[in-house]
Design a protein around this motif. Structure first.
Motif, PDB file in Angstrom:
ATOM      1  N   GLU A  36       0.830  -1.204   0.000  1.00 41.17           N
ATOM      2  CA  GLU A  36       0.000   0.000   0.000  1.00 41.17           C
ATOM      3  C   GLU A  36       0.869   1.262   0.000  1.00 41.17           C
ATOM      4  N   HIS A  37       0.544   2.181  -0.882  1.00 39.15           N
ATOM      5  CA  HIS A  37       1.311   3.414  -0.995  1.00 39.15           C
ATOM      6  C   HIS A  37       0.943   4.387   0.123  1.00 39.15           C
ATOM      7  N   LEU A  95       2.581   4.471   3.012  1.00 39.12           N
ATOM      8  CA  LEU A  95       2.891   3.874   4.312  1.00 39.12           C
ATOM      9  C   LEU A  95       4.385   3.763   4.544  1.00 39.12           C
ATOM     10  N   CYS A  96       4.740   3.698   5.805  1.00 42.49           N
ATOM     11  CA  CYS A  96       6.092   3.343   6.246  1.00 42.49           C
ATOM     12  C   CYS A  96       5.895   2.304   7.336  1.00 42.49           C
ATOM     13  N   ILE A  97       6.330   1.091   7.105  1.00 41.05           N
ATOM     14  CA  ILE A  97       6.089  -0.018   8.027  1.00 41.05           C
ATOM     15  C   ILE A  97       7.416  -0.496   8.612  1.00 41.05           C
ATOM     16  N   SER A 100      12.124  -2.768   7.475  1.00 39.96           N
ATOM     17  CA  SER A 100      11.196  -1.685   7.197  1.00 39.96           C
ATOM     18  C   SER A 100      11.034  -1.513   5.699  1.00 39.96           C
ATOM     19  N   THR A 109       9.080   1.474   2.926  1.00 36.23           N
ATOM     20  CA  THR A 109       8.399   2.757   2.777  1.00 36.23           C
ATOM     21  C   THR A 109       8.071   2.951   1.310  1.00 36.23           C
ATOM     22  N   SER A 110       6.870   3.427   1.055  1.00 39.78           N
ATOM     23  CA  SER A 110       6.544   3.733  -0.340  1.00 39.78           C
ATOM     24  C   SER A 110       7.285   5.003  -0.749  1.00 39.78           C
ATOM     25  N   CYS A 166       9.049   1.281  -3.792  1.00 40.27           N
ATOM     26  CA  CYS A 166       9.279   1.088  -2.359  1.00 40.27           C
ATOM     27  C   CYS A 166      10.774   1.019  -2.089  1.00 40.27           C
TER      28      CYS A 166
END
Length: 154
Positions: free
Chosen positions: A26-27, A29-31, A41, A43-44, A53
């Motif tokens: 999903e764009h 987001l930073c997970i 981690s 990140t888009s 990403c």
């Protein structure tokens, strides 16, 4: 900071990016994920109007030992404990787009200001190149310096 000795953290990071568009990430987001021994981690990103990403994997590594492995393989192996889509992002990454760096820093200065000059960010408290800490702390320093009301007017 000059010649202040570097402090080793005995950690290293593998990082990379992919512009693959067939991964369910999903764009916007930073997970950040982790096990007991590995952090990861993703990140888009959106360079030049394209979705993609960036990702990184962090693990322990004795800084006294030279790393001689393959960057892509090491990152892939570390990601095995991570939830989707992190393993898929790494699998879709061109091995030429994978890098590695060791984490180290230096002790912060005891005094950051003299007269009308104040150091901020890595100039005052150099951080390890991990999760954008240097940039984040520079922004935080700027916020607190600004709150003092002592910022010279232009």
């Amino acid at each position: 900071m000059g010649q202040a000795p570097k402090r080793e953290h005995n950690l290293h990071i593998f990082g990379g990016f992919t512009m693959a568009d067939d991964i369910d990430a999903e764009h916007g987001l930073c997970i950040l994920t982790h096990s007991r021994t590995i952090q990861g981690s993703w990140t888009s990103i959106r360079p030049r109007g394209r979705d993609g990403c960036q990702w990184w994997m962090l693990a322990a590594h004795d800084a006294r030992e030279e790393f001689t492995g393959d960057l892509y393989t090491a990152a892939t192996d570390l990601a095995e404990v991570s939830p989707a889509p992190l393993p898929q992002l790494i699998a879709a990454t061109d091995p030429a787009n994978v890098q590695r760096w060791q984490l180290r820093d230096r002790k912060p200065l005891k005094q950051w200001s003299q007269g009308r000059v104040t150091l901020a960010g890595d100039a005052a408290h150099p951080t390890s190149p991990y999760a954008a800490y240097g940039a984040d702390m520079a922004a935080e320093d700027g916020y607190f310096i600004g709150r003092t009301g002592m910022v010279p007017s232009s």
